[in-house]
Design a protein around this motif. Sequence first.
Motif, PDB file in Angstrom:
ATOM      1  N   UNK A 146      21.509  63.364  15.825  1.00  0.00           N
ATOM      2  CA  UNK A 146      21.614  61.905  15.800  1.00  0.00           C
ATOM      3  C   UNK A 146      21.645  61.378  17.232  1.00  0.00           C
ATOM      4  N   UNK A 147      21.292  60.127  17.344  1.00  0.00           N
ATOM      5  CA  UNK A 147      21.449  59.442  18.634  1.00  0.00           C
ATOM      6  C   UNK A 147      22.683  58.548  18.538  1.00  0.00           C
ATOM      7  N   UNK A 148      23.495  58.532  19.597  1.00  0.00           N
ATOM      8  CA  UNK A 148      24.716  57.743  19.620  1.00  0.00           C
ATOM      9  C   UNK A 148      24.481  56.455  20.411  1.00  0.00           C
ATOM     10  N   UNK A 193      12.730  52.967  18.450  1.00  0.00           N
ATOM     11  CA  UNK A 193      12.755  54.369  18.874  1.00  0.00           C
ATOM     12  C   UNK A 193      11.973  55.251  17.906  1.00  0.00           C
ATOM     13  N   UNK A 194      11.830  56.507  18.285  1.00  0.00           N
ATOM     14  CA  UNK A 194      11.150  57.477  17.424  1.00  0.00           C
ATOM     15  C   UNK A 194      11.993  57.831  16.196  1.00  0.00           C
ATOM     16  N   UNK A 195      13.227  57.382  16.158  1.00  0.00           N
ATOM     17  CA  UNK A 195      14.117  57.661  15.024  1.00  0.00           C
ATOM     18  C   UNK A 195      14.083  56.550  13.977  1.00  0.00           C
ATOM     19  N   UNK A 196      13.148  55.607  14.125  1.00  0.00           N
ATOM     20  CA  UNK A 196      13.138  54.408  13.287  1.00  0.00           C
ATOM     21  C   UNK A 196      13.026  54.700  11.786  1.00  0.00           C
ATOM     22  N   UNK A 256      21.606  61.779   9.680  1.00  0.00           N
ATOM     23  CA  UNK A 256      20.783  62.883  10.196  1.00  0.00           C
ATOM     24  C   UNK A 256      19.377  62.413  10.581  1.00  0.00           C
ATOM     25  N   UNK A 257      19.007  62.669  11.833  1.00  0.00           N
ATOM     26  CA  UNK A 257      17.700  62.272  12.333  1.00  0.00           C
ATOM     27  C   UNK A 257      17.640  60.850  12.856  1.00  0.00           C
ATOM     28  N   UNK A 264      18.556  59.246  24.483  1.00  0.00           N
ATOM     29  CA  UNK A 264      19.823  59.533  25.153  1.00  0.00           C
ATOM     30  C   UNK A 264      20.887  58.571  24.630  1.00  0.00           C
ATOM     31  N   UNK A 265      22.152  58.932  24.832  1.00  0.00           N
ATOM     32  CA  UNK A 265      23.267  58.092  24.398  1.00  0.00           C
ATOM     33  C   UNK A 265      23.262  56.770  25.162  1.00  0.00           C
ATOM     34  N   UNK A 266      23.533  55.692  24.435  1.00  0.00           N
ATOM     35  CA  UNK A 266      23.517  54.347  25.030  1.00  0.00           C
ATOM     36  C   UNK A 266      24.893  53.727  24.882  1.00  0.00           C
ATOM     37  N   UNK A 267      25.329  53.056  25.944  1.00  0.00           N
ATOM     38  CA  UNK A 267      26.635  52.386  25.951  1.00  0.00           C
ATOM     39  C   UNK A 267      26.410  50.893  26.148  1.00  0.00           C
ATOM     40  N   UNK A 268      26.744  50.107  25.127  1.00  0.00           N
ATOM     41  CA  UNK A 268      26.589  48.655  25.181  1.00  0.00           C
ATOM     42  C   UNK A 268      27.943  48.008  25.444  1.00  0.00           C
TER      43      UNK A 268
END
Length: 647
Positions: free
Chosen positions: A487-489, A397-400, A445-446, A374-378
């Motif tokens: 993509x993950x944001x 993450x699984x996107x590593x 991508x990914x 999910x999108x993360x806000x730092x």
Amino acid sequence: MNPLLKKAILKPYEFNLSAKAAWKQYQDHGIHSNDSIRHEIYESWENSKSLGVNPLQSKIQEVVTHHDLGNRLQQNEQLLSYATPKTTHILELLNESQTMLSITDRQGTILYSCGNRQTLKRAEALNISDGGTWSEKSAGTNAVGVTLKTKQSAQVLFSEHFCEKNHDWYCAATPIIAPFTKELLGIVNIAGSNPNLHPHTFKLIIAETQNVSNSIMGQVYESAVRDNLFLKNTIEVADEAILVVDSGKNIIERNIIAMTNPIISQVSQIQSLIGLEELLIHTMNGQNILNEEVKIKHSKQIFRCSIQPLSFQDIYLGAIITLRKTKSFSKHEHKPALKKTTNKKSDPFLNITGSSTSFSYVIKQAKKAAAIDATIFLSGETGTGKEVFAQSIHQASERRDHPFIAINCGAIPKGLLESELSGYEAGAFTGARAKGSPGKFEMAQGGTVFLDEIGDMPLDLQVHLLRILEEREVTRIGSAKPIPIDVRIIAATHRDLSQSVTDGLFREDLLYRLKIIQLTLPPLRERTSDISELSHRFINELSNQFGKQHVQITAETVQCLIDYHWPGNIRELRNVIQQALFNLEGEMLTPAHLPLELTSNLKQTDKEQLLESLQAENGVVTHAAKRLGVSRATMYRRMKQFNITAR
């Protein structure tokens, strides 16, 4: 209601005479009349006696140190933030009934008290005040001590107390229980010594105390679900078995699927699932477990197991275990070795230095966030390490195995930001590359796109970004063909974007899109216990640049670093260490090697403000903290730093 308890409320004078006689008989001869004292009180008397409590002691024996109290206040700051507002509506009732209300931690140590002034003053003489520990070992039979053992509401009235000095007092405790795992988080207690208290008033006070406890537990429940999104999702999944275990690894709850599954319904302890106990050990350190295999004892059935640890205020409370049926072993198959999640990859968060309570909490939350796509806000001040966290979350993450693309939204010229995000086709504009160029989203991508300093993005580009997030596709400049993106944001900023929305500088709809999972990185001045560790790390990393080896740092130098206010946070600390190593001639780093602003007495003004606020509030720390606009935990930390004690 127990008849003796009812008598204590309706006829306190008669009850107290009877209880006093039973107490004296017990102290003199070790026996009592079976119908004169409640069973739970007698059990507590026996326990108090075995613990060596002196029935003639004049006050609570265990009072934590000023330093320890500050740590407990900091650790329980979230609980207190839920509790203290709930007490305001009963202050008038407490005052009129000459009663006080206290909030304790899970060890029974008082963190906060309010109510009738005279009662608070009398209680303080007995150490029934902030820092006093109301356990049976410290105070003998009392309501908090009984609740600590039973996790149930308890009332101890007048001569039911083990210690004679408390025979004028009544107290009623209600536990604050964690959702799902039923662990004790704290206790709400009322106490008073008004012999003329009307029975209806006493009943009302008990009811209000329970209301306060229930209200706090409601907010803890909301927090647990909000902070454990994985938990919320698993509970809503109907085709997977879910077990809830407490911190002692006992199965305390299960969903309908687990109760009706012919195999899992027979599991009464975690040892029945081979490999599960080992996996649970990892969750105690905040580790999420995903898709590991466990096997039912004496069965060929194996399950895919995922485990989400549950915690509150950095306290491990237990875990949620999700089991999904896979396949059975044949005679020719061998059981695959259980894989330790922690060994699949080295923990990306090991590169982040810091073990303070507030910082450790953020690391645990970041690990949870890494497991959820999910999108993360730092958010956090400049220099607190937002990009380091973003990279660690990506690597965990699984996107590593896919790209991590960072975009500094404040550093790219306004006219080029759109092409940076979406890319462009050949000939799209003057100066464009002959073959065109993919945008950052397409390149990631990914993987993960890190939008740093998102608060500096121009408004017209915010519209463009919002469209990308909503449609999950980009269209290159000069093209009409949309390109789907996966993509993950992760977005980050040092600004208060809510204020930016008010000021018309940031789109509210975009802010909602970004604030899915929110993590706030604490500034370095709020995690001073990490400064020594960070300094040693930077010394080790940077010494070779200056031809240094085995550089040591004096305690006085570390104290100078701790005393500084660090407006530039970790980045500034690294620069200061680099400057100090440049100034260093030998191998011992002293205050003389630090920049001048760190060695001058910059904190004197802060100390004076602290003393002035305490003096103005007659030494009442809570009121002085409110005057300065800081939390009580921060107030205690500052007082400790300047060796100031409350009067």
